[in-house]
Write a protein that holds these residues in place. Structure first.
Motif, PDB file in Angstrom:
ATOM      1  N   GLU A   2       1.251  -0.841  -0.141  1.00 48.77           N
ATOM      2  CA  GLU A   2      -0.302  -0.109  -0.028  1.00 48.77           C
ATOM      3  C   GLU A   2       0.607   1.190   0.346  1.00 48.77           C
ATOM      4  O   GLU A   2       0.515   2.655  -0.689  1.00 48.77           O
ATOM      5  CB  GLU A   2      -0.827   0.215   1.166  1.00 48.77           C
ATOM      6  CG  GLU A   2      -1.825  -1.114   1.305  1.00 48.77           C
ATOM      7  CD  GLU A   2      -2.652  -0.827   0.236  1.00 48.77           C
ATOM      8  OE1 GLU A   2      -2.968  -0.382  -0.428  1.00 48.77           O
ATOM      9  OE2 GLU A   2      -2.487  -2.321  -0.761  1.00 48.77           O
ATOM     10  N   ASP A   3       1.705   1.575   0.671  1.00 49.98           N
ATOM     11  CA  ASP A   3       3.514   2.220   0.141  1.00 49.98           C
ATOM     12  C   ASP A   3       3.473   2.602  -0.986  1.00 49.98           C
ATOM     13  O   ASP A   3       3.531   3.246  -0.918  1.00 49.98           O
ATOM     14  CB  ASP A   3       3.600   2.194   1.601  1.00 49.98           C
ATOM     15  CG  ASP A   3       3.546   1.875   3.246  1.00 49.98           C
ATOM     16  OD1 ASP A   3       2.544   2.746   3.588  1.00 49.98           O
ATOM     17  OD2 ASP A   3       3.924   1.682   4.149  1.00 49.98           O
ATOM     18  N   LEU A   4       4.011   1.671  -1.209  1.00 45.74           N
ATOM     19  CA  LEU A   4       4.249   1.552  -2.245  1.00 45.74           C
ATOM     20  C   LEU A   4       2.855   1.940  -2.844  1.00 45.74           C
ATOM     21  O   LEU A   4       3.894   2.856  -4.397  1.00 45.74           O
ATOM     22  CB  LEU A   4       5.228  -0.199  -2.851  1.00 45.74           C
ATOM     23  CG  LEU A   4       6.130  -0.253  -2.360  1.00 45.74           C
ATOM     24  CD1 LEU A   4       6.568  -1.673  -2.938  1.00 45.74           C
ATOM     25  CD2 LEU A   4       7.309   0.527  -2.351  1.00 45.74           C
ATOM     26  N   LYS A   5       2.031   1.814  -2.836  1.00 46.68           N
ATOM     27  CA  LYS A   5       1.236   2.269  -4.159  1.00 46.68           C
ATOM     28  C   LYS A   5       0.849   3.787  -3.997  1.00 46.68           C
ATOM     29  O   LYS A   5       1.369   4.653  -5.108  1.00 46.68           O
ATOM     30  CB  LYS A   5      -0.001   1.174  -4.461  1.00 46.68           C
ATOM     31  CG  LYS A   5      -0.408   0.415  -4.557  1.00 46.68           C
ATOM     32  CD  LYS A   5      -1.352  -0.714  -4.652  1.00 46.68           C
ATOM     33  CE  LYS A   5      -1.343  -2.337  -4.483  1.00 46.68           C
ATOM     34  NZ  LYS A   5      -2.678  -2.529  -4.075  1.00 46.68           N
ATOM     35  N   ALA A   6       0.827   3.671  -2.369  1.00 49.74           N
ATOM     36  CA  ALA A   6       0.983   5.501  -2.706  1.00 49.74           C
ATOM     37  C   ALA A   6       1.962   6.041  -3.082  1.00 49.74           C
ATOM     38  O   ALA A   6       1.664   7.589  -3.585  1.00 49.74           O
ATOM     39  CB  ALA A   6       0.812   5.885  -0.899  1.00 49.74           C
ATOM     40  N   PHE A   7       3.290   5.972  -3.179  1.00 55.19           N
ATOM     41  CA  PHE A   7       4.711   7.032  -4.109  1.00 55.19           C
ATOM     42  C   PHE A   7       4.459   7.026  -5.219  1.00 55.19           C
ATOM     43  O   PHE A   7       4.768   7.429  -6.186  1.00 55.19           O
ATOM     44  CB  PHE A   7       5.370   5.799  -3.423  1.00 55.19           C
ATOM     45  CG  PHE A   7       6.316   6.260  -2.187  1.00 55.19           C
ATOM     46  CD1 PHE A   7       6.812   7.134  -2.201  1.00 55.19           C
ATOM     47  CD2 PHE A   7       6.579   4.715  -1.288  1.00 55.19           C
ATOM     48  CE1 PHE A   7       7.177   7.493  -1.398  1.00 55.19           C
ATOM     49  CE2 PHE A   7       7.086   5.948  -0.483  1.00 55.19           C
ATOM     50  CZ  PHE A   7       7.551   6.710   0.822  1.00 55.19           C
TER      51      PHE A   7
END
Length: 413
Positions: A2-7
């Motif tokens: 999810e963090d990578l998607k947010a990036f």
């Protein structure tokens, strides 16, 4: 994720999966891999030397290290004498101390200075008595060691240096280099000749001494003793075995370089009873080298890296006592599969993971296929071109599709 998607990372997530037993499909895949290697005779259980963390109480593989990745045990032949603290700690884990895993000394603790001038009798030495001096001398291959030659040279030619360590003249001056090896390029006093040729004046000239030692390593022919006329490279193991058989030495190992575990512990070499993968088996290694030679590498650096690894890779500890991972199929109560051994083929699993897990990281979607349906025969069919598993109750079209998917992507590799 999810963090990578947010990036804003653009990634194809559908084939993602977790690589522990929390994912029953991947767990089955790893168990199949290990079962197959064992049936091929590539995995054995034995007492062998391995990098070990006393704090963790188990072997410390590359993924478990904070530093020292790729470092292997280095073997020495230890003549039976009083050992220093570091050696005592390593020996304690190799079943060579009075109390297992408890470093102990055979006599009172001594400093190196306390041993200077101690008269010794060394196995296979020509001199009846040699004296302990402030340098590492080899009583067997002195004429073949530039370091030893220069250390002796400095002590013989510098009275001030002898006085500094309290060394008596009779401990040094009567001794000359004894020719025991002949080399075509440097004659029968190779250490003396190469030091002159390289312009080495003192024992502290480390750069030139290392270069000279590499030049002489395992070169030449034996001139004396039971192995006269034999190449040094062949005689080394015979001399080693003779010392061991006579009880005049023991095998001692320690890490080739410093290794620190992720727990912050300095690792030792331990003699452990566990499961090993025989990567160093000659026929298997040759197959790997031939496979590498046929591959298109996109840089020489990459190829050299693979070649270097194939040279040193030998017996790899593939089990451990605790941690994350898959249980060893035939010894589940005692061992897990070591993390690197459990991930050597995971790239193959990518090709079919989306069909089994439907994009679920943990493989909890079992609508189409259940983990227990993924038998060794099914895995063999998909990845090893084995016969169709007639006993399987997985949909035939799905089995063929998984096999086709793997063959498509593996052909591109």
């Amino acid at each position: 994720m999810e963090d990578l998607k947010a990036f804003g990372l653009g990634c194809y997530w559908r084939r993602s999966f977790v690589t522990t037993k929390m994912n029953p499909f991947y767990d089955s895949f790893v168990r199949w891999q290990m079962n197959k290697l064992k049936k091929m005779g590539k995995i054995v259980k034995d007492l062998r030397y391995t990098i070990y963390s006393p704090l963790d109480g188990q072997p410390c593989a590359d993924h478990d290290r904070a530093s020292g990745e790729g470092v292997l045990p280095e073997e020495y032949i230890l003549v039976k004498m009083e050992q220093h603290q570091r050696a005592a700690r390593n020996l304690a884990y190799q079943k060579l101390s009075i109390v297992p895993e408890k470093p102990s000394c055979l006599a009172a603790e001594l400093t190196g200075h306390d041993l200077i001038g101690l008269p010794l009798k060394s196995p296979l030495a020509f001199n009846e008595i040699i004296y302990a001096l402030p340098a590492m001398f080899s009583s067997i291959l002195l004429d073949d060691s530039p370091d030893d030659f220069m250390a002796l040279h400095d002590l013989k030619t510098k009275p001030v240096l002898r006085a500094k360590f309290g060394i008596k003249d009779e401990w040094v001056l009567p001794f000359e280099v004894i020719p025991i090896i002949s080399t075509p390029e440097f004659g029968n006093k190779s250490a003396e000749k190469i030091c002159k040729d390289y312009g080495i004046k003192i024992q502290n000239d480390e750069v030139k001494l290392v270069e000279a030692a590499k030049k002489l390593m395992d070169k030449g022919t034996m001139l004396v003793g039971d192995f006269a006329g034999m190449r040094v490279q062949e005689a080394n193991n015979l001399i080693r075995n003779k010392l061991l058989e006579l009880g005049q030495a023991v095998i001692y190992s320690e890490p080739a370089n410093k290794v620190i575990s992720r727990s912050g512990d300095e690792c030792v070499v331990a003699l452990t009873d566990q499961w090993y993968t025989l990567y160093g088996e000659p026929e298997w290694k040759q197959q790997a080298q031939e496979c590498l030679a046929s591959m298109n590498q996109y840089s020489n650096e990459a190829r050299h890296g693979f070649e270097k690894t194939l040279r040193w890779l030998n017996q790899w500890a593939c089990s451990r006592s605790f941690g994350l991972g898959t249980r060893l199929p035939w010894d589940e109560e005692s061992f897990l599969i070591e993390s690197l051994s459990g991930s050597t083929l995971y790239m193959a699993y990518y090709t079919i993971s989306h069909m089994l897990q439907k994009g679920n990281l943990y493989g909890s979607d079992t609508y189409s296929v259940k983990p227990e349906q993924m038998t060794d025969e099914v895995w063999d069919y998909i990845f090893c071109d084995s016969p169709f598993p007639e006993s399987s109750d997985i949909c035939t079209c799905l089995l063929k599709k998984m096999k086709q998917e793997f063959e498509y992507w593996s052909s591109l590799a």
